[in-house]
Structures are given as C-alpha cells and as structure tokens.
Write an enzyme that holds these catalytic residues in place. Structure first.
Site, PDB file in Angstrom:
ATOM      1  N   ARG A 222      12.226  -5.856  28.251  1.00 60.29           N
ATOM      2  CA  ARG A 222      13.227  -6.917  28.228  1.00 60.29           C
ATOM      3  C   ARG A 222      12.914  -7.904  27.105  1.00 60.29           C
ATOM      4  O   ARG A 222      11.762  -8.281  26.915  1.00 60.29           O
ATOM      5  CB  ARG A 222      13.275  -7.646  29.576  1.00 60.29           C
ATOM      6  CG  ARG A 222      13.636  -6.707  30.726  1.00 60.29           C
ATOM      7  CD  ARG A 222      13.809  -7.413  32.040  1.00 60.29           C
ATOM      8  NE  ARG A 222      14.058  -6.454  33.114  1.00 60.29           N
ATOM      9  CZ  ARG A 222      14.265  -6.777  34.381  1.00 60.29           C
ATOM     10  NH1 ARG A 222      14.256  -8.049  34.749  1.00 60.29           N
ATOM     11  NH2 ARG A 222      14.487  -5.837  35.283  1.00 60.29           N
TER      12      ARG A 222
ATOM     13  N   ARG B 244       6.625 -13.687  32.893  1.00 64.29           N
ATOM     14  CA  ARG B 244       7.786 -13.200  32.147  1.00 64.29           C
ATOM     15  C   ARG B 244       7.289 -12.531  30.875  1.00 64.29           C
ATOM     16  O   ARG B 244       6.820 -13.200  29.959  1.00 64.29           O
ATOM     17  CB  ARG B 244       8.745 -14.352  31.830  1.00 64.29           C
ATOM     18  CG  ARG B 244      10.158 -13.872  31.531  1.00 64.29           C
ATOM     19  CD  ARG B 244      11.110 -15.035  31.370  1.00 64.29           C
ATOM     20  NE  ARG B 244      11.372 -15.755  32.600  1.00 64.29           N
ATOM     21  CZ  ARG B 244      12.208 -15.357  33.561  1.00 64.29           C
ATOM     22  NH1 ARG B 244      12.830 -14.204  33.453  1.00 64.29           N
ATOM     23  NH2 ARG B 244      12.396 -16.092  34.640  1.00 64.29           N
TER      24      ARG B 244
ATOM     25  N   GLU C   7      10.501 -15.292  41.862  1.00 62.59           N
ATOM     26  CA  GLU C   7      11.211 -14.075  42.266  1.00 62.59           C
ATOM     27  C   GLU C   7      10.324 -12.847  42.066  1.00 62.59           C
ATOM     28  O   GLU C   7       9.761 -12.649  40.993  1.00 62.59           O
ATOM     29  CB  GLU C   7      12.496 -13.918  41.452  1.00 62.59           C
ATOM     30  CG  GLU C   7      13.304 -12.684  41.830  1.00 62.59           C
ATOM     31  CD  GLU C   7      14.471 -12.431  40.881  1.00 62.59           C
ATOM     32  OE1 GLU C   7      14.906 -11.263  40.805  1.00 62.59           O
ATOM     33  OE2 GLU C   7      14.913 -13.375  40.205  1.00 62.59           O
TER      34      GLU C   7
ATOM     35  N   SER D 293      14.719  -8.060  44.047  1.00 61.69           N
ATOM     36  CA  SER D 293      16.097  -8.298  44.466  1.00 61.69           C
ATOM     37  C   SER D 293      16.666  -6.994  44.995  1.00 61.69           C
ATOM     38  O   SER D 293      16.163  -5.910  44.685  1.00 61.69           O
ATOM     39  CB  SER D 293      16.956  -8.828  43.306  1.00 61.69           C
ATOM     40  OG  SER D 293      17.064  -7.845  42.297  1.00 61.69           O
TER      41      SER D 293
ATOM     42  N   ARG E 113       4.300  -9.455  38.620  1.00 60.52           N
ATOM     43  CA  ARG E 113       4.490 -10.595  39.528  1.00 60.52           C
ATOM     44  C   ARG E 113       3.739 -10.405  40.842  1.00 60.52           C
ATOM     45  O   ARG E 113       3.281 -11.384  41.434  1.00 60.52           O
ATOM     46  CB  ARG E 113       5.980 -10.849  39.746  1.00 60.52           C
ATOM     47  CG  ARG E 113       6.646 -11.310  38.453  1.00 60.52           C
ATOM     48  CD  ARG E 113       8.014 -11.872  38.647  1.00 60.52           C
ATOM     49  NE  ARG E 113       8.575 -12.261  37.355  1.00 60.52           N
ATOM     50  CZ  ARG E 113       9.794 -12.756  37.182  1.00 60.52           C
ATOM     51  NH1 ARG E 113      10.578 -12.935  38.239  1.00 60.52           N
ATOM     52  NH2 ARG E 113      10.222 -13.077  35.979  1.00 60.52           N
TER      53      ARG E 113
END
Length: 382
Positions: free
Chosen positions: A202, A217, A289, A292, A345
């Site tokens: 990403r 990140r 987070e 999801s 994470r």
C-alpha cells in the site's frame, strides 16, 4: 448475390456490402468506447448500505461489542519500537536505506512470531471449513477496479506497475475475489469459503505522524484474509459468522478490543456493511484497527461476472425434456471479506500488551506451538 445478376448490379451490391461492413466496424469501436465510459461512471457509484448502518463520519460508528479491559501497568511500559530495539526484533534504519521509509526488517523471534500468527490463523480458520489459498500478489488493474478500488486515481493506495495493466495487491481480497471471475458456480458449492495468505502493498499516501510510526502503517506486510462467496439470502448470516471468527481469534490471544459497526462515511465503495475491530495499543495510548469484516453484497460479483444457478425448488414434472425447466436463471453471488490476521498490527498488540517489567514479552499461549514452544521473548545479552 447467389442468383444471376447483371455485372453492374452485382458490383453495386458488393460496394454496399463493403460499406455495411465498414459501418459495422465503426459502430463496434463506438460501442467499446461507450462501454468503457459507462464502466468508469458506474465505478464512481458506491454500494447501497444496510438500513442499520449508522449515518455519518467515522465518529458516528457504534460499538457492538467490547472484550476485556485495558491493562494497568505498575511499571513504566515501553512502546513496540522500544521493545523491538531491546529485543532486537526490527531494523527500520537498514530498510529505509534499502527500500525507503515505512519498510522494515523483522529479525530473530519476530520472524517466528510472524510465521506463528500466519500458521495459527490458517490452521484455526481452515478447520472450520475454509479452503486455504496462497494468492498471486500481482493482478490486472481491471480486477482491482472490479473489486471496487481505484488503482490509478488520485491519492490511490495501490502500487501500479509502469508500462503494464498490472498492480501490486493491497489485500488478498482482490485475487480471491477474481478466482471465480466470469464463471457460474453450482448452487451446491455455496457458500464457498477461502482463507488466503499474501503479502500486501500500500502506498499509504498522506500517512504521517506519531500515530502511524513503526509497524502501524507500512508499505508492505503479511496478512491472512477470509473471503466468502454465498447466496444473496445468506450474506447477512455469513457476515455475522466472519466477525464472530475474528472476535474469537483475538479473544483467544487475550487482547482487549472493541467491535464497531462502521458509519456510512467510513464504508468505502464496495461495502454494504462493515464491522471493524480495534484493539488497545498502550504505546499509542489509543485503539488501533486490527481487522475489518465487510459484506459487499453483489457489488463486486456484478463487475467480476460471478453468478450461481439456483437449484430448482421442486423436482421437475415427469416427461420434462432435458434442459427444460430443470433450473432457473442465474443470479449474482454475494461476496464478503474479513481479516483474520494483519501481522504487523498484531505484533504491536502482543509486544505492548504482554510486556513485563523486566523487558520480556510473554507469547500468547495459542501461538506457542507454532513458535517451537517458545513462551517468552527476552532481551539479547550484550
């Protein structure tokens, strides 16, 4: 043209045929351009939303569930960067020289921890009926677009490959979504469930600041993703199943987290409804987070051309000719995706939440068999 014709008449018909052929070619070219334009316009329209989704920005999201509580430290705790330095687990400086900022080397037991998280997640999820996959990590731009992402748009998160129609994947959702592209699945095969391992890439355009430093990140990371193809009437049930699997995985690690029903402004184009899980990260002094779970209904399957043929509700009447009345029209499947493990994470969560005063870190019990029985990470002796 097959009959007897005067030469002049025949020649006139030949010329007319040529003109018709050339006109048809021109019309076909126009149709391709219009179809492409229509596709681009359609891609700008997001999915509809579930009637129970909260309306508003991220701050309007609603807590569905909370598990555990924040740990009270009776000593000065360290963040994952300090722990990583003392335990010799990361090297961000060398990675920055080799690859640029937001890249990293994992070292020593951190390598074992990544492999343990991946193998543990795949083992746990595959034993409940999910087929394991290792996916391609380069896909066609058209597949990225059909999954609802914009690979070449402004502020894209997708790395595109120059002079090609290909991209690096940002999630295994994309290659798994495309695995049945332009096909009709048998009704008896639904729901079809996959658990996929891949690296993800990403750009993280615009991401900066203390809240995104370290492993939080990054440009490249490993992830285990769950993906489901199901009948339309099953997708709400499958969505609940996916979020339950996620919650059970993270609860078994001993993490403190909350599950959120995300508001409309945070859904993204493909999602009809999305549940996020945010875990407590002491070093950031906030929830971050970690996963999801999205129900995309038929938003992706319409673009990818993935259908199923429902089984007939009743046996065909006697004397019915083969192929007549034996099956109904095809329907688009519904697609769902959910994160089982986003490795960096979860490494943050484990290091920061299970650190001890002496600088060691206790490995959650479910991961120990996948780390050769290792129970504790200890600082390296100098």
């Amino acid at each position: 043209m097959k009959g007897k014709l005067e030469p002049s008449v025949r020649q006139a018909l030949v010329e007319e045929g040529k003109n018709l052929k050339e006109g048809l070619i021109a019309l076909e070219e126009d149709l391709v351009q219009l179809t492409d334009k229509l596709q681009l316009e359609a891609q700008s329209i997001p999915n509809t939303t579930h009637p129970d989704v909260p309306v508003g920005g991220e701050e309007s999201s609603v807590i569905r569930k909370e598990v555990g509580s924040q740990r009270n430290f009776n000593f000065t705790f360290r963040d994952h960067l300090q722990l990583g330095k003392e335990l010799d687990l990361f090297d961000f400086d060398a990675a920055a020289e080799v690859s640029g900022s937001k890249f990293y080397y994992l070292k020593n037991e951190a390598v074992l921890l990544e492999m343990a998280l991946v193998n543990w997640a795949i083992t746990e999820v595959s034993r409940i009926g999910f087929t394991p996959l290792v996916t391609p990590e380069i896909v066609r731009s058209s597949v990225v677009e059909k999954c609802g992402f914009q690979p070449r748009a402004q502020n894209t998160q997708v790395y595109s490959i120059d002079n090609s129609d290909q991209c690096l994947i940002g999630t295994a959702e994309i290659p798994v979504g495309g695995i049945h592209m332009d096909s009709i699945l048998p009704d008896s095969d639904l729901p079809r469930k996959y658990v996929a391992y891949s690296h993800c890439f990403r750009t993280e355009a615009g991401a900066a600041g203390a809240a995104t430093r370290g492993l939080y990140r990054v440009h490249q990371f490993s992830k285990v993703e769950m993906f489901v193809f199901c009948r339309p009437e099953e997708s709400d049930k499958c969505h609940e199943e996916l979020i339950t699997i996620e919650e059970e995985l993270y609860a078994s690690l001993g993490l403190h987290f909350k599950t959120l029903d995300m508001a409309t402004g945070d859904l993204g184009a493909p999602a009809y409804r999305k549940f996020d899980i945010e875990a407590w990260m002491p070093g950031l002094d906030r929830y971050g987070e970690i996963s999801s779970a999205s129900n995309c209904t038929d938003y992706q399957s319409r673009r990818l051309g993935i259908r199923f043929r429902p089984s007939p509700p009743d046996p065909p009447p006697p004397n019915t000719k083969k192929g007549k009345g034996s099956s109904g029209p095809t329907q688009f499947v519904h697609t769902l995706n959910a994160t089982a493990v986003a490795v960096p994470r979860l490494i943050i969560c484990i290091l920061e939440n299970f650190q001890q005063e002496d600088g060691t870190v206790v490995i959650p019990e479910p991961l120990r068999p996948f780390m050769g029985g290792l129970e504790v990470l200890s600082p390296k002796t100098k």
